[in-house]
Design a protein around this motif. Structure first.
Motif: not given
Length: 95
Positions: A5, A20-23, A25
């Motif tokens: 990541t 975004e951080d959640d995207a 992975p």
């Protein structure tokens, strides 16, 4: 080679893409899928295969390279809003 990541975030930053951080992975997984496909392509034996630009042999149509004057002065000047003595007439811009 595996993309994590942090590397995915760096690539996104270099490409100036906001991710975004959640995207991250999912992006890293997509990069890994692409690299896996490239590794599969490296396994193909291409010994003796000629490079090509198309799957069908084609040549562009060529014309004779001949210098002409065009003989289209009247047609070209017909598009001009003001033409005089065979030239484009433009307003004076320097006094």
């Amino acid at each position: 080679m595996s993309i994590d990541t942090e590397t995915a975030a760096r690539v996104a930053k270099l490409a100036r893409i906001k991710v975004e951080d959640d995207a991250l992975p999912a992006l890293a997984q997509e990069f890994n899928n692409i690299l896996g496909f490239i590794e599969q392509l490296n396994e193909v034996d291409v010994e003796g295969v000629e490079p090509m630009t198309s799957v069908t042999p084609m040549r562009l149509k060529r014309r004779q390279d001949v210098v002409t004057d065009g003989n289209q002065q009247d047609k070209v000047l017909a598009n001009a809003p003001d033409a005089r003595e065979g030239f484009f007439a433009v307003p004076k811009v320097v006094e």
